[in-house]
Design a protein around this motif. Sequence first.
Motif, PDB file in Angstrom:
ATOM      1  N   ALA A 145       0.837  -1.211   0.000  1.00 55.48           N
ATOM      2  CA  ALA A 145       0.000   0.000   0.000  1.00 55.48           C
ATOM      3  C   ALA A 145       0.867   1.255   0.000  1.00 55.48           C
ATOM      4  N   ALA A 146       1.968   1.207   0.795  1.00 54.07           N
ATOM      5  CA  ALA A 146       2.858   2.371   0.879  1.00 54.07           C
ATOM      6  C   ALA A 146       3.499   2.652  -0.475  1.00 54.07           C
ATOM      7  N   VAL A 147       3.907   1.601  -1.162  1.00 57.89           N
ATOM      8  CA  VAL A 147       4.538   1.768  -2.474  1.00 57.89           C
ATOM      9  C   VAL A 147       3.530   2.353  -3.462  1.00 57.89           C
ATOM     10  N   SER A 148       2.288   1.910  -3.340  1.00 53.65           N
ATOM     11  CA  SER A 148       1.237   2.426  -4.213  1.00 53.65           C
ATOM     12  C   SER A 148       1.041   3.934  -3.985  1.00 53.65           C
ATOM     13  N   ILE A 149       1.046   4.350  -2.718  1.00 52.97           N
ATOM     14  CA  ILE A 149       0.904   5.782  -2.402  1.00 52.97           C
ATOM     15  C   ILE A 149       2.139   6.545  -2.901  1.00 52.97           C
ATOM     16  N   LEU A 150       3.308   5.920  -2.756  1.00 51.74           N
ATOM     17  CA  LEU A 150       4.546   6.557  -3.228  1.00 51.74           C
ATOM     18  C   LEU A 150       4.441   6.892  -4.722  1.00 51.74           C
ATOM     19  N   GLY A 151       3.840   5.969  -5.479  1.00 55.84           N
ATOM     20  CA  GLY A 151       3.681   6.210  -6.917  1.00 55.84           C
ATOM     21  C   GLY A 151       2.901   7.486  -7.181  1.00 55.84           C
ATOM     22  N   ARG A 152       1.819   7.673  -6.407  1.00 61.37           N
ATOM     23  CA  ARG A 152       0.987   8.879  -6.592  1.00 61.37           C
ATOM     24  C   ARG A 152       1.725  10.129  -6.136  1.00 61.37           C
ATOM     25  N   VAL A 153       2.458  10.007  -5.032  1.00 59.92           N
ATOM     26  CA  VAL A 153       3.232  11.151  -4.534  1.00 59.92           C
ATOM     27  C   VAL A 153       4.287  11.530  -5.574  1.00 59.92           C
ATOM     28  N   ALA A 154       4.939  10.509  -6.136  1.00 65.09           N
ATOM     29  CA  ALA A 154       5.997  10.763  -7.119  1.00 65.09           C
ATOM     30  C   ALA A 154       5.426  11.449  -8.364  1.00 65.09           C
ATOM     31  N   GLN A 155       4.218  11.056  -8.766  1.00 61.90           N
ATOM     32  CA  GLN A 155       3.582  11.711  -9.926  1.00 61.90           C
ATOM     33  C   GLN A 155       3.418  13.208  -9.673  1.00 61.90           C
ATOM     34  N   ARG A 156       2.958  13.501  -8.447  1.00 72.82           N
ATOM     35  CA  ARG A 156       2.723  14.914  -8.119  1.00 72.82           C
ATOM     36  C   ARG A 156       4.033  15.685  -7.998  1.00 72.82           C
ATOM     37  N   THR A 157       5.052  15.068  -7.382  1.00 69.27           N
ATOM     38  CA  THR A 157       6.332  15.797  -7.265  1.00 69.27           C
ATOM     39  C   THR A 157       6.950  16.001  -8.647  1.00 69.27           C
ATOM     40  N   ALA A 158       6.732  15.006  -9.545  1.00 68.83           N
ATOM     41  CA  ALA A 158       7.246  15.168 -10.913  1.00 68.83           C
ATOM     42  C   ALA A 158       6.520  16.330 -11.595  1.00 68.83           C
ATOM     43  N   ARG A 159       5.207  16.397 -11.381  1.00 70.46           N
ATOM     44  CA  ARG A 159       4.398  17.454 -12.007  1.00 70.46           C
ATOM     45  C   ARG A 159       4.797  18.830 -11.472  1.00 70.46           C
ATOM     46  N   PHE A 160       5.009  18.900 -10.136  1.00 70.98           N
ATOM     47  CA  PHE A 160       5.335  20.189  -9.505  1.00 70.98           C
ATOM     48  C   PHE A 160       6.833  20.516  -9.579  1.00 70.98           C
ATOM     49  N   ASP A 161       7.624  19.559 -10.087  1.00 72.50           N
ATOM     50  CA  ASP A 161       9.083  19.708 -10.139  1.00 72.50           C
ATOM     51  C   ASP A 161       9.658  19.911  -8.732  1.00 72.50           C
ATOM     52  N   THR A 162       9.175  19.080  -7.827  1.00 73.59           N
ATOM     53  CA  THR A 162       9.645  19.142  -6.437  1.00 73.59           C
ATOM     54  C   THR A 162      10.577  17.971  -6.182  1.00 73.59           C
ATOM     55  N   ASP A 163      11.598  18.202  -5.379  1.00 72.61           N
ATOM     56  CA  ASP A 163      12.568  17.148  -5.081  1.00 72.61           C
ATOM     57  C   ASP A 163      11.932  16.117  -4.142  1.00 72.61           C
ATOM     58  N   LEU A 164      12.028  14.844  -4.528  1.00 72.02           N
ATOM     59  CA  LEU A 164      11.471  13.769  -3.695  1.00 72.02           C
ATOM     60  C   LEU A 164      12.604  12.856  -3.244  1.00 72.02           C
ATOM     61  N   ARG A 165      12.652  12.563  -1.949  1.00 74.50           N
ATOM     62  CA  ARG A 165      13.644  11.618  -1.429  1.00 74.50           C
ATOM     63  C   ARG A 165      12.890  10.496  -0.723  1.00 74.50           C
ATOM     64  N   VAL A 166      13.326   9.264  -0.996  1.00 79.52           N
ATOM     65  CA  VAL A 166      12.625   8.105  -0.431  1.00 79.52           C
ATOM     66  C   VAL A 166      13.610   7.274   0.380  1.00 79.52           C
TER      67      VAL A 166
END
Lengths: 400, 243
Positions: free
Chosen positions: A218-239
Amino acid sequence: MSKIASWITVTVMALHVAAGAAMPLAIEVYDTPNDAGGSLTLTWSRAVAGASSWYSVYVATAADGPFRLATTTATPGLKSAEPGLFGYDDDNDGYHVLHISDYATGNGEERESLKDGTTYFVRLGVQTAAGEVVGAALSATPRGNLFNTSKWNNLILGIGLSFVILLYISMARRKDLFIRRIAGLEALDEALGRATEMGKSVLFVHGLKGMDQIPTIAAVSILGRVAQRTARFDTDLRVANVDPVVMSVSQEVVKEAYLQEGRPDAYRPDSVFMAATEQFSYAAAVEGIMVRDRPAAHILMGYFYAESLLLTETGSTTGAIQIAGTDSYTQLPFFVTTCDYTLMGEELYAASAYLSREPKLLGSLKGQDVGKALIIGLLVVGTVLATFGVDTLTHLFAAL
Amino acid sequence: MTRDSYVFVGFLALFALVNTILVANGALSLDWDGLGVIVAAGCTLALYSFLYKDNPLFKFAEHVYVGVAAAYVFGITWYNSLYGEIIVSYFDIGEKGANGGGHNPWVLLFPTLLGLLMLTRFSRKFSWLSRISFAFVVGVGAGLTIPRYLSSFLLGQLEPSLAPLTLSWAGLNLFLVLVGVITVLIYFFFSVEHTGVVGHASRLGIWFLMVSFGASFGYTIMARLSLLIGRISFLMDDWLHLM
């Protein structure tokens, strides 16, 4: 009817003992049902109340012996204590039961396990004032069982719930299904937006469990959605990861999300990294990242243990928005007290459906809601029936 | 020098002085045992220094901790799995690993292959092969977990709840549990808006959840305090010999 039969059994046993016969009646030995093999079960009629007996079980591989001691006890169990094997008959109170899985070899304390496919001869001995009386040899062959019939209710529930979920998935493909607002997820966009405005990074922290566990999936699934948004907003994501398999899957998921958003160039494999390999070193490493990099948002998803409070307590001192999600009910109190929003239990699973609106996930969530409605109905009806002495539902849904 | 640098140097000097006195007094022996106590005390204080704020001492202890843990896990993986299971089984050499070792190599072929596929992640061209291993882990994990969850989290919880209600304390307890379970289940309903009757039941469910969280919080804090007492006891007794 069964009570009358039970009374007759006890009366016959009493007469049996009164007549001086020490051996119990109805001795049976057979392969233990619903097991992985290597075990025999011995049952015999229960000793009369007040009468103390010492039982010994002897095992041999040939009818004429030599018989070796398998076990000895003064307090054998009752069939009624093992409904998984013997059901809920009232008669079960009238029978003792012993399971035999090995026997003494005669060489000191060495014991030999029963082997599947080998026929064993079993004799029950009863200690009396005059000495031990040993019954006739009965034979049985232990075998493993492919199916555990006591768990049929698991199978039916599993199939039933799967059917309902599949039904709702097909419905979700035809029309959009309603899901109520989940406050923690509404805050996710707020947190990501804040990180974008501040020009700071977002830190996603995985729980400790591996990729084979549902909260991690479930966490990985949420990460996918978070990553989509950070990619869209051009925000740095660290996992941050503690498990190499979870890290590899997370890299794939984040990469895929950046590709979907048309930003493959923005994806950095190093942004999904192993922080540490052990619980508290992981906590120390992530705490260090929190205080040094000062991300604007901390998203903690998955199954956490004692490190949860260490992480979120430190995170809260940095002023970052903290959103946590876990089904670890022992850690939920810490997340509730230290995070801005917490996804509790099933909300973690619902989150990915809510974010993606994918028919498969939406249908699963709806199907699970139907399951919960059935459970509520079952609880109410079952409790009323049990109050009036009808245990049918209780027995049907017993976890044997 | 900044204020933090003074604090850092001052702490190191004080720590060195205290240990010198302890060794000179004979409270700590000048051998591996004594060195172990000094290192443990130093690491404990360095990690607790985070309570002041992030500082070089904490950073040092953190990096040592992460490094030692990684090395430890590597050692465990090597001796228990790679060497203890696979190499011993394939080449019939050395001692068996902690997990038994010396298996039929054919039995290990499939898991070894899956493990090797994970290493394809280092290649851009073949990294897709690693998905086979991930798919296997996720599929088997879900397949094993779902029946277990059904049995222990669903049926295991249902059975004790389906008990007769009686006019006694036990009956009242059972009634409270029943109301708690039902209202909490309603809170976790996602198909309906939490308004009206459902909203009231859901809010009651949240109360039940929060009461249980509060109890769990208090219980865990007590356990954490006992851990703190253990650390302080180590510092005061094993290191400083003040108790």
